[in-house]
Design a protein around this motif. Structure first.
Motif, mmCIF file in Angstrom:
data_model
loop_
_atom_site.group_PDB
_atom_site.id
_atom_site.type_symbol
_atom_site.label_atom_id
_atom_site.label_comp_id
_atom_site.label_asym_id
_atom_site.label_seq_id
_atom_site.Cartn_x
_atom_site.Cartn_y
_atom_site.Cartn_z
ATOM 1 N N GLU A 15 0.827 -1.209 0.000
ATOM 2 C CA GLU A 15 0.000 0.000 0.000
ATOM 3 C C GLU A 15 0.863 1.261 0.000
ATOM 4 O O GLU A 15 0.554 2.246 -0.678
ATOM 5 N N ASP A 16 1.955 1.235 0.752
ATOM 6 C CA ASP A 16 2.856 2.393 0.773
ATOM 7 C C ASP A 16 3.431 2.654 -0.619
ATOM 8 O O ASP A 16 3.497 3.813 -1.059
ATOM 9 N N CYS A 17 3.837 1.590 -1.318
ATOM 10 C CA CYS A 17 4.392 1.769 -2.666
ATOM 11 C C CYS A 17 3.341 2.341 -3.620
ATOM 12 O O CYS A 17 3.657 3.231 -4.434
ATOM 13 N N VAL A 18 2.118 1.865 -3.514
ATOM 14 C CA VAL A 18 1.044 2.356 -4.386
ATOM 15 C C VAL A 18 0.813 3.847 -4.149
ATOM 16 O O VAL A 18 0.593 4.626 -5.084
ATOM 17 N N GLN A 19 0.857 4.271 -2.894
ATOM 18 C CA GLN A 19 0.685 5.688 -2.577
ATOM 19 C C GLN A 19 1.820 6.543 -3.141
ATOM 20 O O GLN A 19 1.658 7.744 -3.348
ATOM 21 N N ARG A 20 2.944 5.922 -3.409
ATOM 22 C CA ARG A 20 4.081 6.628 -4.004
ATOM 23 C C ARG A 20 4.082 6.515 -5.527
ATOM 24 O O ARG A 20 5.081 6.814 -6.185
ATOM 25 N N ASP A 21 2.946 6.090 -6.101
ATOM 26 C CA ASP A 21 2.833 5.864 -7.554
ATOM 27 C C ASP A 21 3.854 4.834 -8.021
ATOM 28 O O ASP A 21 4.448 4.951 -9.106
ATOM 29 N N ALA A 22 4.068 3.814 -7.185
ATOM 30 C CA ALA A 22 5.030 2.766 -7.504
ATOM 31 C C ALA A 22 4.408 1.413 -7.157
ATOM 32 O O ALA A 22 3.189 1.288 -7.021
ATOM 33 N N ASN A 23 5.239 0.402 -7.023
ATOM 34 C CA ASN A 23 4.792 -0.940 -6.672
ATOM 35 C C ASN A 23 5.917 -1.624 -5.913
ATOM 36 O O ASN A 23 7.073 -1.189 -5.967
ATOM 37 N N LEU A 24 5.576 -2.679 -5.179
ATOM 38 C CA LEU A 24 6.648 -3.482 -4.613
ATOM 39 C C LEU A 24 7.518 -3.993 -5.754
ATOM 40 O O LEU A 24 7.013 -4.348 -6.826
#
Length: 208
Positions: free
Chosen positions: A108-117
């Motif tokens: 979820e943190d990565c998604v909020q950063r416009d990224a992904n694991l």
């Protein structure tokens, strides 16, 4: 021809003849003028040619300067970079967290950063990621089918192309369905782990 006239008192002789006109001598500078005129003509041709060359050279210089002043391409080269605090490798940017969260919270943190694991495509990328932390979540799971590892983008993990830690994955205790990457003295590589464990994580995004 000669004609003689006789008078009674005295003899009078008159001679009439044809005279040939002799050419007058040329002035002393005539020969000089004859040799000078061809030289002058030759010099004029040389000067004219030199002048034309100068004009052509000036035209070429102006054309070259105009050509160099024009942009070589209308398409500007875009300089891509990573956000502040991210590291760049190949065509991706990577964020290494300093906090610890579960696998789902890390995603979820990565998604909020416009990224992904992070999705690891090859050994070169895995080698780059190795060593930043002792353990960090990566974007793979086998929740849907045990033993079939899937990246978060839906592609299948090609296990043979990547380095796994010794004896992994082993699904220890029957509940290790999320993947992380370990860097320990005797335990280096990918590993399956309990998804609720609080770990650091790695986010990935394309170069901006």
């Amino acid at each position: 021809m000669a004609v003689f006239f006789h008078s009674s008192e005295t003899d009078f002789n008159a001679e009439v003849g044809e005279y040939e006109e002799f050419p007058q001598p040329e002035p002393e500078n005539a020969a000089t003028e004859k040799t000078t005129k061809p030289k002058c003509r030759h010099l004029s041709v040389v000067l004219l040619s030199f002048g034309l060359l100068c004009v052509l050279q000036a035209i070429l210089n102006i054309s070259l300067r105009l050509a160099l002043s024009e942009p070589t391409s209308k398409v500007e080269t875009e300089v891509r970079s990573c956000p502040r605090g991210w590291l760049m490798f190949a065509s991706s940017c990577y964020y290494f967290s300093s906090q610890r969260r579960s696998w789902d919270d890390s995603l979820e943190d990565c998604v909020q950063r416009d990224a992904n694991l992070v999705i690891i495509d090859n050994r070169q990328e895995q080698d780059f990621l190795t060593g930043f932390t002792e353990a960090a979540w990566v974007g793979m799971t086998d929740r849907e089918e045990e033993g079939t590892w899937i990246w978060v983008d839906g592609t299948v993990v090609e296990k043979d192309r990547l380095r796994w830690a010794l004896g992994q994955p082993d699904d220890a205790y029957g509940g290790e369905d999320c993947g992380d990457i370990h860097t320990m003295i005797d335990f280096i590589g990918l590993n399956d782990y309990n998804c609720s464990t609080r770990n650091q994580w790695i986010c990935e995004m394309p170069l901006q």
